[in-house]
Design an enzyme around this catalytic site. Structure first.
Site, mmCIF file in Angstrom:
data_model
loop_
_atom_site.group_PDB
_atom_site.id
_atom_site.type_symbol
_atom_site.label_atom_id
_atom_site.label_comp_id
_atom_site.label_asym_id
_atom_site.label_seq_id
_atom_site.Cartn_x
_atom_site.Cartn_y
_atom_site.Cartn_z
ATOM 1 N N ARG A 23 21.143 24.651 -4.875
ATOM 2 C CA ARG A 23 19.852 25.684 -4.478
ATOM 3 C C ARG A 23 20.686 27.109 -3.114
ATOM 4 O O ARG A 23 20.362 27.044 -2.210
ATOM 5 C CB ARG A 23 18.535 25.527 -4.318
ATOM 6 C CG ARG A 23 17.277 25.596 -5.577
ATOM 7 C CD ARG A 23 16.275 25.183 -5.351
ATOM 8 N NE ARG A 23 16.239 24.540 -6.506
ATOM 9 C CZ ARG A 23 13.939 23.865 -6.523
ATOM 10 N NH1 ARG A 23 13.377 24.483 -5.380
ATOM 11 N NH2 ARG A 23 13.540 23.889 -7.790
ATOM 12 N N PRO A 28 15.115 16.699 1.058
ATOM 13 C CA PRO A 28 15.628 15.336 2.221
ATOM 14 C C PRO A 28 15.250 15.597 3.214
ATOM 15 O O PRO A 28 15.805 16.524 3.547
ATOM 16 C CB PRO A 28 17.355 15.172 1.851
ATOM 17 C CG PRO A 28 17.540 16.920 1.231
ATOM 18 C CD PRO A 28 16.272 17.397 0.759
ATOM 19 N N GLU A 29 14.065 14.538 3.759
ATOM 20 C CA GLU A 29 14.240 14.953 5.158
ATOM 21 C C GLU A 29 14.696 13.932 5.236
ATOM 22 O O GLU A 29 15.818 13.169 5.333
ATOM 23 C CB GLU A 29 12.374 15.046 5.100
ATOM 24 C CG GLU A 29 11.524 16.169 4.406
ATOM 25 C CD GLU A 29 10.430 16.189 4.247
ATOM 26 O OE1 GLU A 29 9.770 14.827 5.145
ATOM 27 O OE2 GLU A 29 9.487 16.442 3.241
#
Length: 267
Positions: A107, A2-3
């Site tokens: 993660r 996600p940016e």
DNA sequence: CTAACTACCTGAACGC
DNA sequence: TGCGTTCAGGTAGTTA
């Protein structure tokens, strides 16, 4: 991964659901090797959320009592409503309307932290975050000045979040391709800096309109994929012809990150 | 102070 | 089939 566009898509869906809601219970399951993964999340019980804002890739929700909830999705973080059993749910907030907001993160690169409002010393990237690219704070002249001051290659420098907030690995490759700048370039003149500034605005605004890029893991609060992936020109397209000059796109490792670019028109 | 490097995490993809 | 290796990358922390 996600940016800014992905985080903004989450923010837009989250804000109307969380604004003015009170958190009645907060649970997190940190692991000892990542002690800061959910810093002080237990303090959320009883707090009221003002609204959900964003700076770069950080979600920032002001609370009562002069506190703020900071959330970062890391690589695989997802925020969704629901109580379903799921081994990857790391934290859960129960709201006063009975619903539960779950932070799911395979993660474990994501973070949640409760801080005194505006006190970001414990979150170094946020403390030194550059201007918002889609606001007037992102000034072309200032940006050119920041690039002139560094000796680092342009792509890793963009990824530090210091010259501008919210650009990650995908959009860095995209904006450098549009601006025809080699990702290893250590000298960006004023003129090219202006072109890069415009490219950052254009690429991020377009991706926000399409609710972000889903390459692997990203989903919005409602579980949908972003629609920007088919608009990517460089990232993930190694070996395919450059849309400008038909030279096969090349992939290198730069600053430890996969980097795709056109060896002919990005000099 | 900056720049450069590594660790953190874990499923997917790959190689034999 | 099965096992080992490599890859993905945002950020924090350390080193030079």
């Amino acid at each position: 991964m996600p940016e800014l566009p992905e985080v903004e898509s989450v923010r837009r869906q989250l804000d109307p659901e969380l604004s003015a809601r009170r958190i009645v219970d907060a649970w997190a399951d940190p692991i000892p090797s990542m002690p800061r993964e959910f810093h002080r999340v237990e303090m959320l019980a009883g707090r009221q959320i003002s609204h959900v804002g964003r700076r770069g890739k950080f979600l920032i929700a002001p609370l009562d009592e002069g506190l703020e909830l900071i959330m970062h999705l890391g690589m695989t973080g997802q925020l969704t409503f629901g109580n379903q059993s799921d081994p990857y749910v790391r934290a859960r907030l129960v709201l006063d309307d009975g619903r539960a907001l779950s932070f799911r993160d395979v993660r474990r690169f994501g973070r949640m932290a409760v801080v005194e409002a505006g006190r970001y010393e414990s979150i170094p990237t946020l403390a030194r975050l550059g201007p918002e690219p889609l606001s007037d704070e992102f000034d072309p002249g200032d940006f050119a000045g920041a690039l002139a001051k560094t000796t680092a290659p342009i792509k890793p420098f963009l990824l530090t979040q210091r010259p501008v907030a919210g650009v990650g690995n995908i959009y860095a490759d995209e904006v450098l391709w549009i601006a025809r700048i080699n990702p290893r370039s250590r000298r960006i003149g004023r003129c090219r800096a202006f072109v890069l500034h415009a490219a950052i605005r254009k690429v991020l605004a377009g991706a926000v309109e399409r609710e972000g890029t889903t390459f692997r893991d990203f989903v919005t609060v409602t579980g949908e994929s972003g629609r920007n992936a088919s608009h990517l020109v460089a990232y993930g397209r190694v070996g395919t012809p450059c849309p400008r000059c038909a030279t096969p796109l090349k992939k290198i490792v730069l600053g430890g990150r996969g980097t795709t670019y056109c060896p002919r028109c990005q000099r």
